[in-house]
Design a protein around this motif. Structure first.
Motif: not given
Length: 370
Positions: A8-11, A20-28
């Protein structure tokens, strides 16, 4: 949920470094492990005391079983699977992509199988009888749940580029170019995989810590598989079939690992609580649905080979006894056979863990073998 917040923020072109960390699958996935474990540990002692107060005599022990169990394990509360379910679902909902059909398919199967297991545990505890809910009725409901989840994943999943019909196809490890499109017969096949995995884990759950650690090992293995299969570059390099969107199963597998670690804190010998059918059916169903989503159903039989052995020992014992009136094993499932031979509980559990690790490594090796 947090991934949707990031989108939502990116849109709206709002750049927030932390999000921005949330776009990384490994982090999540890592955060899913931590969150699920925290939820289970937070429930911990209070939940166990509450269950002890409600259940009284706890999980009934087979009168024809191991005598040591009657003495040492009597009165231990069951339904600890509710703790595992809470951790898994919270970890997945917080860190997973909630627009992904595989995520919802996995949650649906896990929750539904957990509910069936809870009803079985409830019947056992209230009646103080080991029979519980009718086995046939439970199997019918399990197949119905597995069929619905598989149908939804087939119909609603994003199409996989360069591989039409993959959603209803059976793929093979090592022979990676070999693909059989089963059409709608795949629904029955996938249901057998999911239900078989659920009941195999259920049979394995008989000693303190015996089932939960191999489940975590299998979940870690399939978390890696999901991540690789869901990434086009890695899938292309390994020459495995790319499945769009299935990488989110890594977050779900992370939740299994985290919830399992939290539960093991209380289930380590001597166990303060048993997972019961509530946990074993849910965890087995979860592994089954992940394998179906990743198109690695046969690899599940390798990675979860310990569960397969436990299931086969029961099938062989029952079939041979009905036919001849004699037994193949001193007692089934097979871990009880080794107890009858005089092995200590800790010896059986640790050796079975070692077997689970070896089988997991073998399953991972199939990604590269051709």
């Amino acid at each position: 949920m947090l991934y949707l917040l990031y989108q939502r923020f990116a849109e709206h072109q709002h750049y927030v470094p932390v999000l921005n960390l949330l776009k990384y699958l490994t982090f999540r996935t890592g955060m899913s492990v931590a969150t699920a474990q925290l939820v289970v540990v937070a429930m911990g002692s209070r939940f166990i005391r509450w269950m002890q107060a409600r259940q009284g005599k706890g999980q009934p022990i087979r009168s024809d079983g191991i005598q040591r169990h009657i003495i040492e394990k009597a009165g231990t509360p069951t339904m600890g699977g509710l703790m595992i379910l809470a951790g898994m679902i919270v970890g997945t909902l917080v860190w997973g992509d909630l627009t992904n059909v595989y995520v919802w398919g996995a949650i649906f199967v896990t929750a539904a199988f957990g509910l069936l297991g809870f009803l079985d545990d409830y019947a056992k505890v209230t009646k103080q009888d080991v029979t519980g809910v009718s086995g046939r009725l439970r199997l019918v409901l399990e197949f119905a749940v597995a069929g619905v989840a598989t149908y939804a994943m087939i119909r609603l999943a994003a199409p996989t580029p360069h591989m039409a019909g993959l959603s209803t196809s059976l793929t093979f490890p090592v022979f990676k170019a070999l693909v059989f499109d089963l059409g709608w017969f795949y629904l029955a096949f996938a249901a057998v995989v999911i239900v078989g995995a659920a009941n195999a884990v259920n049979f394995t759950d008989g000693l303190d810590g015996l089932a939960i650690v191999p489940v975590m090992i299998a979940a870690a293995t399939f978390g890696v598989i999901a991540y690789l299969v869901g990434n086009f570059k890695f899938a292309d390099y390994l020459q495995v079939h790319f499945v769009s969107g299935v990488g989110e199963m890594a977050v779900f597998c992370g939740a299994i690992i985290g919830a399992g670690m939290g539960f093991l804190w209380y289930n380590a010998p001597p166990a303060k609580i048993f997972m019961g059918d509530t946990g074993s059916l849910a965890l087995g169903g979860a592994l089954g649905v992940v394998a179906v989503a990743c198109k690695h159903e046969i690899v599940l039989a390798i990675v979860g080979g310990l569960f397969v052995i436990e299931l086969l020992s029961v099938v062989i014992q029952v079939a041979y006894f009905k036919r001849t009136g004699r037994r193949v094993f001193l007692m089934a499932p097979i871990h009880h056979h080794f107890e009858r031979l005089g092995w200590s509980e800790s010896t059986i559990v640790i050796r079975f863990w070692i077997i689970a690790i070896m089988l997991a490594l073998l399953g991972l090796a199939t990604l590269k073998l051709r």
